[in-house]
Write a protein that holds these residues in place. Structure first.
Motif, PDB file in Angstrom:
ATOM      1  N   UNK A 110       0.847  -1.185   0.000  1.00  0.00           N
ATOM      2  CA  UNK A 110       0.000   0.000   0.000  1.00  0.00           C
ATOM      3  C   UNK A 110       0.886   1.240   0.000  1.00  0.00           C
ATOM      4  N   UNK A 111       0.454   2.308  -0.681  1.00  0.00           N
ATOM      5  CA  UNK A 111       1.268   3.513  -0.737  1.00  0.00           C
ATOM      6  C   UNK A 111       0.365   4.738  -0.882  1.00  0.00           C
ATOM      7  N   UNK A 112       0.877   5.870  -0.411  1.00  0.00           N
ATOM      8  CA  UNK A 112       0.107   7.104  -0.476  1.00  0.00           C
ATOM      9  C   UNK A 112       0.976   8.314  -0.208  1.00  0.00           C
ATOM     10  N   UNK A 113       0.441   9.501  -0.516  1.00  0.00           N
ATOM     11  CA  UNK A 113       1.151  10.757  -0.299  1.00  0.00           C
ATOM     12  C   UNK A 113       0.133  11.858  -0.036  1.00  0.00           C
ATOM     13  N   UNK A 114       0.589  12.949   0.584  1.00  0.00           N
ATOM     14  CA  UNK A 114      -0.337  14.032   0.916  1.00  0.00           C
ATOM     15  C   UNK A 114       0.382  15.371   0.908  1.00  0.00           C
ATOM     16  N   UNK A 115      -0.395  16.436   0.813  1.00  0.00           N
ATOM     17  CA  UNK A 115       0.070  17.805   1.015  1.00  0.00           C
ATOM     18  C   UNK A 115      -1.066  18.595   1.635  1.00  0.00           C
ATOM     19  N   UNK A 116      -0.744  19.457   2.588  1.00  0.00           N
ATOM     20  CA  UNK A 116      -1.739  20.271   3.283  1.00  0.00           C
ATOM     21  C   UNK A 116      -1.144  21.661   3.501  1.00  0.00           C
ATOM     22  N   UNK A 117      -1.928  22.717   3.214  1.00  0.00           N
ATOM     23  CA  UNK A 117      -1.454  24.087   3.385  1.00  0.00           C
ATOM     24  C   UNK A 117      -2.557  24.932   4.010  1.00  0.00           C
ATOM     25  N   UNK A 118      -2.153  25.888   4.842  1.00  0.00           N
ATOM     26  CA  UNK A 118      -3.123  26.767   5.483  1.00  0.00           C
ATOM     27  C   UNK A 118      -2.534  28.134   5.768  1.00  0.00           C
TER      28      UNK A 118
END
Length: 637
Positions: free
Chosen positions: A473-481
């Motif tokens: 299983x694999x995944x990635x993310x980005x979050x900005x505020x």
């Protein structure tokens, strides 16, 4: 070693343990560490004041403080620092014997105003948190201990929160956490940043609930529940994300406590291992089997659990943590002295269970100029064995209705970075998981049917599966505020994608593109309005993914599409005082791709509140659903 020396050594050890339990009847101590919430940098020179008594101190260069010779009781602790919003911790119970250890996060004042007197929670109209500005609830250790009927069980206390319910099908004694209409399997749990899939004894495989929590309340500093607007770093969540924050061990001396309740005995110890390393360790043992034997009840539940945390300060910027949690469960039966219909039903309504589980993880955190990065490696395993017969006291192979022998293991590597610059908070990262799953399963779904003359009309319907699945299983993310409009408006947006290389699932992460956005606006010093929208994905249970389905003389795997949920939430928050908070929220959740049983037509969302396992059956993934409602909360510190 002679017997005499051994006897002296044992007496000395017992004396030391007893002294830890009944130590220092007169005064108490409080220590802790003050850090920046966004960068995790230690805050030196912060003022710490304890009320009543107005006893205070300031933090040292490493952000540490310590108050001694305190009278035991309930206090309010206020921490303040230049350019930071003050923070008050109410109902802080300090007792003799064990020193209370805290980690306190301060949030920076983004906008500096002249001639402002800082007092209380807010000094100017300002939007709430950038991450998850709504659908947030928090519990402290004292909240958990003081909850009536909670019996120091975190999972049971969680069920008393607004929008949270317990399992209906398995009875009120179970810890199935159902949030805003979602299934128990839709929640994810993180312990100091390490995902912990199992937090209950006698857990239902493929779901997650159970009758008794594993987590030791003495380890927990606070619990944060997000029931929507999840940060993009968290995968596989459809209904909630739980973040359990553990205390650090006492760096000053070895200490411990022993707790005896109506169902179990628990011992907890913490202290320094070396100059830069502290530890927390506990072991808990149930004695329900002895109690039930004395009451002539036919069931014999029995469990152990263990918990460990070590914290090593490698240098001023680098910290290494190790956590571990494990459980051993056994559920068996015994003949009653006096048989009654109720006791016979209790014997034959549940399977015998032998189950063990553990999670162990290590994380390395490094502070940078504008934030920090985390590298975490963990492994968790659930070994589940269960059997059920028409008569569990006299098991006959021809009358077996359930057999489960399964083991699922996840090896996880996570890396994430958080930076702060020009008013922006940016986080990004990736995760890889190696899954190993073995499953041997058989269940009699329908008993054989006979006519009035005893002739067989329809044979028994039995479903079975003997499979294994090893995949990535694999995944990635980005979050900005960022806060804008003089800090009145807080905006946050995130993007996540996940996939796996299992042949009956989805290998393209763009198919599980998960956007989310939230906004919070400060109408005044006391009023905030917030809203959020997001699409979230969850991989079905391993039992479903590995089940082989016989269709028209061919063998195929169950479908393994990701379950999809869309959330729309809006709410208002009112803060009439520093200690009181009112919130009113409306939510709407729409589900698709939900697995539905081909045997009985019931969605798997409505299963999992009983013992055993779910997902071990042929399914189709065309289920749809909705959940909506309004929540009102009043909280007072």
């Amino acid at each position: 070693m002679t017997k005499k020396c051994l006897r002296k050594w044992m007496l000395a050890l017992v004396g030391n343990i007893l002294s830890l339990v009944v130590i220092a009847q007169g005064t108490a101590s409080l220590s802790g560490n003050v850090i920046d919430k966004n960068t995790l940098q230690p805050q030196s020179g912060a003022t710490v004041v304890l009320q009543p008594g107005n006893k205070g101190t300031t933090t040292d260069a490493a952000g540490n403080f310590r108050l001694t010779n305190l009278a035991p009781g309930s206090y309010s602790l206020t921490v303040s620092s230049v350019n930071y919003q003050p923070k008050t911790i109410s109902n802080l119970v300090i007792t003799t014997g064990n020193e209370t250890v805290l980690t306190i996060e301060l949030e920076a004042k983004v906008n500096q105003l002249d001639n402002v007197v800082v007092s209380g929670r807010k000094n100017t109209a300002k939007a709430t948190s950038l991450e998850s500005p709504l659908s947030i609830q928090r519990l402290t250790t004292e909240d958990i201990k003081a909850n009536p009927g909670g019996n120091f069980d975190i999972s049971k206390v969680i069920q008393s929160l607004p929008g949270v319910g317990g399992g209906v099908g398995g009875g009120g004694f179970r810890n199935d956490i159902i949030i805003r209409g979602g299934a128990p399997s839709e929640n994810v749990f993180y312990l100091d940043g390490i995902e912990v899939p199992i937090i209950n004894h006698f857990s239902t495989q493929g779901s997650g609930g159970g009758p008794q929590g594993i987590l030791n309340v003495s380890f927990i500093e606070d619990v944060k529940l997000s029931s929507s607007a999840f940060d993009a770093r968290y995968d596989n969540a459809l209904s909630s994300v739980f973040q359990f924050k553990q205390k650090n061990g006492n760096a000053n001396r070895l200490q411990g406590n022993f707790r005896l309740s109506g169902t179990e005995a628990a011992a907890t110890f913490d202290g320094p291992l070396s100059k830069n390393t502290t530890f927390l360790a506990s072991a808990r043992r149930s004695y329900l089997q002895f109690l039930f034997q004395a009451l002539d009840l036919p069931i014999r539940p029995n469990y152990w659990d263990f918990q460990l945390k070590t914290t090593t300060k490698i240098n001023a910027k680098t910290t290494f943590n190790v956590i571990g949690i494990g459980a051993i469960d056994e559920f068996s039966f015994a003949a009653s002295k006096e048989a009654t219909p109720e006791k016979l039903y209790a014997i034959n309504s549940s399977p015998s269970i032998n189950q063990w589980s553990y999670t162990i993880g290590a994380s390395l955190r490094r502070l940078t100029n504008n934030g920090y990065w985390n590298l975490a490696l963990s492994r968790n395993t659930l070994d589940n064995s269960a059997e059920k017969y028409e008569d569990n006291q006299d098991p006959q192979l021809t009358e077996q209705t359930l057999r489960v022998q399964s083991r699922e293991t996840e090896n996880k590597l996570r890396f994430d970075v958080t930076n702060n610059f020009d008013g922006w908070k940016l986080s990004y990262g990736a995760v890889a998981q190696l899954v190993q799953f073995d499953n041997s399963f058989s269940q009699r779904f329908r008993a054989p049917q006979y006519d009035a003359n005893g002739n067989l009309v329809a044979p028994a319907q039995i479903i079975s599966s003997f499979t294994d699945a090893n995949f990535l299983r694999y995944g990635a993310f980005v979050q900005a505020g960022k806060r804008i409009l003089n800090d009145r408006l807080a905006l946050s947006a995130g993007l996540r994608m996940d996939a796996n290389d299992l042949q009956n699932s989805e290998s393209n992460p763009l198919q599980q593109l998960s956007p989310r956005i939230s906004a919070s606006y400060a109408l005044s010093n006391q009023w905030n309005v917030s809203a959020s929208y997001g699409i979230y994905y969850k991989l079905p249970s391993y039992t479903q993914l590995a089940y082989l389905n016989a269709i028209q003389s061919s063998i195929v795997y169950n479908p393994g599409d990701y379950i999809r949920s869309r959330h729309v939430v809006a709410g208002v928050e009112y803060l009439p005082s520093n200690a009181t908070r009112f919130t009113l929220e409306g939510f709407y959740k729409k589900y698709s791709n939900y697995p539905v049983s081909l045997l009985d037509g019931v969605s798997l969302a409505n299963k999992g509140t009983d013992f055993g396992a779910i997902g071990n059956e042929p399914v189709t993934q065309d289920g749809k659903g909705r959940a909506y409602g309004i929540e009102f909360l009043r909280s007072k510190n």
